[in-house]
Design a protein around this motif. Structure first.
Motif, mmCIF file in Angstrom:
data_model
loop_
_atom_site.group_PDB
_atom_site.id
_atom_site.type_symbol
_atom_site.label_atom_id
_atom_site.label_comp_id
_atom_site.label_asym_id
_atom_site.label_seq_id
_atom_site.Cartn_x
_atom_site.Cartn_y
_atom_site.Cartn_z
ATOM 1 N N ILE A 11 -3.451 0.366 -8.255
ATOM 2 C CA ILE A 11 -4.298 1.556 -8.189
ATOM 3 C C ILE A 11 -3.641 2.631 -9.053
ATOM 4 C CG2 ILE A 11 -5.353 3.301 -6.691
ATOM 5 C CD1 ILE A 11 -6.371 0.376 -6.263
ATOM 6 N N THR A 12 -4.403 3.161 -10.013
ATOM 7 C CA THR A 12 -3.843 4.136 -10.962
ATOM 8 C C THR A 12 -4.396 5.545 -10.773
ATOM 9 O OG1 THR A 12 -5.515 3.551 -12.606
ATOM 10 C CG2 THR A 12 -3.401 2.366 -12.706
ATOM 11 N N GLU A 13 -5.518 5.676 -10.084
ATOM 12 C CA GLU A 13 -6.100 6.988 -9.780
ATOM 13 C C GLU A 13 -6.737 6.904 -8.400
ATOM 14 O OE1 GLU A 13 -8.804 8.798 -12.633
ATOM 15 O OE2 GLU A 13 -7.968 7.521 -14.199
ATOM 16 N N PHE A 14 -6.742 8.026 -7.681
ATOM 17 C CA PHE A 14 -7.355 8.049 -6.355
ATOM 18 C C PHE A 14 -7.704 9.487 -5.997
ATOM 19 C CE2 PHE A 14 -7.751 8.241 -1.849
ATOM 20 C CZ PHE A 14 -8.162 6.981 -1.427
ATOM 21 N N ILE A 15 -8.980 9.773 -5.873
ATOM 22 C CA ILE A 15 -9.441 11.086 -5.432
ATOM 23 C C ILE A 15 -10.487 10.843 -4.352
ATOM 24 C CG2 ILE A 15 -10.592 13.241 -6.064
ATOM 25 C CD1 ILE A 15 -9.415 12.900 -8.876
ATOM 26 N N TRP A 16 -10.164 11.283 -3.123
ATOM 27 C CA TRP A 16 -11.062 11.073 -1.987
ATOM 28 C C TRP A 16 -12.479 11.525 -2.309
ATOM 29 C CZ3 TRP A 16 -10.072 8.078 1.934
ATOM 30 C CH2 TRP A 16 -8.750 7.892 2.362
ATOM 31 N N MET A 17 -13.444 10.742 -1.870
ATOM 32 C CA MET A 17 -14.877 11.013 -1.977
ATOM 33 C C MET A 17 -15.320 11.238 -3.414
ATOM 34 S SD MET A 17 -14.899 10.620 1.135
ATOM 35 C CE MET A 17 -13.645 10.844 2.356
ATOM 36 N N SER A 18 -14.577 10.687 -4.360
ATOM 37 C CA SER A 18 -14.936 10.792 -5.767
ATOM 38 C C SER A 18 -14.789 9.438 -6.459
ATOM 39 C CB SER A 18 -14.068 11.832 -6.474
ATOM 40 O OG SER A 18 -14.274 11.793 -7.868
ATOM 41 N N PRO A 70 -7.185 1.755 6.643
ATOM 42 C CA PRO A 70 -6.158 1.842 5.599
ATOM 43 C C PRO A 70 -6.802 2.139 4.244
ATOM 44 C CG PRO A 70 -6.013 -0.246 6.798
ATOM 45 C CD PRO A 70 -7.261 0.433 7.237
ATOM 46 N N ALA A 71 -6.036 2.758 3.364
ATOM 47 C CA ALA A 71 -6.514 3.047 2.011
ATOM 48 C C ALA A 71 -5.362 2.844 1.033
ATOM 49 C CB ALA A 71 -7.048 4.470 1.920
ATOM 50 N N ALA A 72 -5.695 2.328 -0.143
ATOM 51 C CA ALA A 72 -4.696 2.053 -1.183
ATOM 52 C C ALA A 72 -4.642 3.224 -2.154
ATOM 53 C CB ALA A 72 -5.054 0.765 -1.922
ATOM 54 N N GLY A 73 -3.579 4.000 -2.067
ATOM 55 C CA GLY A 73 -3.400 5.146 -2.953
ATOM 56 C C GLY A 73 -2.765 4.744 -4.269
ATOM 57 N N VAL A 74 -2.534 5.725 -5.119
ATOM 58 C CA VAL A 74 -1.949 5.491 -6.444
ATOM 59 C C VAL A 74 -0.603 4.778 -6.306
ATOM 60 C CG1 VAL A 74 -0.984 6.613 -8.506
ATOM 61 C CG2 VAL A 74 -3.133 7.433 -7.520
ATOM 62 N N LEU A 115 0.825 -1.204 0.000
ATOM 63 C CA LEU A 115 0.000 0.000 0.000
ATOM 64 C C LEU A 115 0.857 1.251 0.000
ATOM 65 C CD1 LEU A 115 -2.838 -0.921 2.529
ATOM 66 C CD2 LEU A 115 -2.711 -1.322 0.062
ATOM 67 N N ILE A 116 0.478 2.157 -0.858
ATOM 68 C CA ILE A 116 1.083 3.484 -0.907
ATOM 69 C C ILE A 116 0.009 4.448 -0.423
ATOM 70 C CG2 ILE A 116 1.994 5.278 -2.429
ATOM 71 C CD1 ILE A 116 3.268 3.012 -4.055
ATOM 72 N N ALA A 117 0.369 5.278 0.498
ATOM 73 C CA ALA A 117 -0.610 6.187 1.103
ATOM 74 C C ALA A 117 -1.224 7.095 0.048
ATOM 75 C CB ALA A 117 0.051 7.022 2.187
ATOM 76 N N PRO A 118 -2.536 7.289 0.134
ATOM 77 C CA PRO A 118 -3.189 8.249 -0.754
ATOM 78 C C PRO A 118 -2.919 9.664 -0.257
ATOM 79 C CG PRO A 118 -4.775 7.324 0.763
ATOM 80 C CD PRO A 118 -3.467 6.619 1.024
ATOM 81 N N PRO A 119 -3.401 10.662 -0.988
ATOM 82 C CA PRO A 119 -3.283 12.032 -0.472
ATOM 83 C C PRO A 119 -3.946 12.114 0.905
ATOM 84 C CG PRO A 119 -4.188 12.023 -2.700
ATOM 85 C CD PRO A 119 -4.118 10.595 -2.256
#
Length: 184
Positions: free
Chosen positions: A92-99, A64-68, A45-49
């Protein structure tokens, strides 16, 4: 040949809870049919924003969350009654919270797989809820043989899996919401 598959579901739970649930790869096996015996074999896992801070403290989830760039290896049975397991490596190639967030298959059962998980706030009948959308672009494996199997097996199997996931989400989210309240 590339194909598309879409699904959507509205759930009466806050987007913060629903997004936190989907962004945690450990929850994926709970959404798949029991006969698949799905399990996360490994994850990097790489931290998301930085997670947005909800104004309501009850909506500040710490899961936990899987970021880009995160990579997850999932194993599961492809067909009921078949004991051989398939491995799926996704990034994971894109990650935008609550979107939304997107995953792509690096290796696994498809020739190509790109899945956009849309998870957005939507109020219906004065209930603050979440619209979960799935847009998948995929290519069956095995060239012409996979294309032959597409309409008779692959697409119906995808429809069945996402229908199962919608049912499981309705069962799991009330439990996740209750557990998050108990942890506070």
């Amino acid at each position: 040949m590339r194909h598309t598959f879409s699904s959507e579901q509205w759930v009466p739970f806050p987007v913060e809870l629903v997004f936190a649930f989907f962004a945690n790869p450990a929850n994926l096996p709970h959404l798949l049919p029991a006969w698949q015996r799905a399990r996360v074999e490994s994850s990097r896992l790489i931290a998301p924003p930085t997670r947005p801070v909800a104004t309501d403290p009850a909506l500040r989830f710490q899961s936990p969350a899987a970021g880009v760039g995160s990579e997850i290896v999932l194993s599961f049975r492809l067909m009921r009654g078949l004991f051989l397991r398939s491995r799926w490596l996704a990034r994971i190639t894109e990650f935008i919270w609550m979107s939304h967030f997107c995953d792509e298959q690096l290796s696994g059962p498809f020739a190509y797989w790109h899945h956009r998980h849309g998870i957005t706030r939507e109020v219906r009948e004065s209930i603050d809820g979440t619209l979960v959308t799935d847009d998948v672009e995929y290519e069956p494996p095995m060239g012409p043989l996979g294309e032959f199997a597409h309409n008779s097996y692959i697409r119906p199997q995808l429809a069945t899996l996402f229908a199962h996931r919608r049912k499981r989400l309705e069962e799991i989210l009330p439990i996740a919401a209750a557990q998050s309240v108990r942890r506070r």
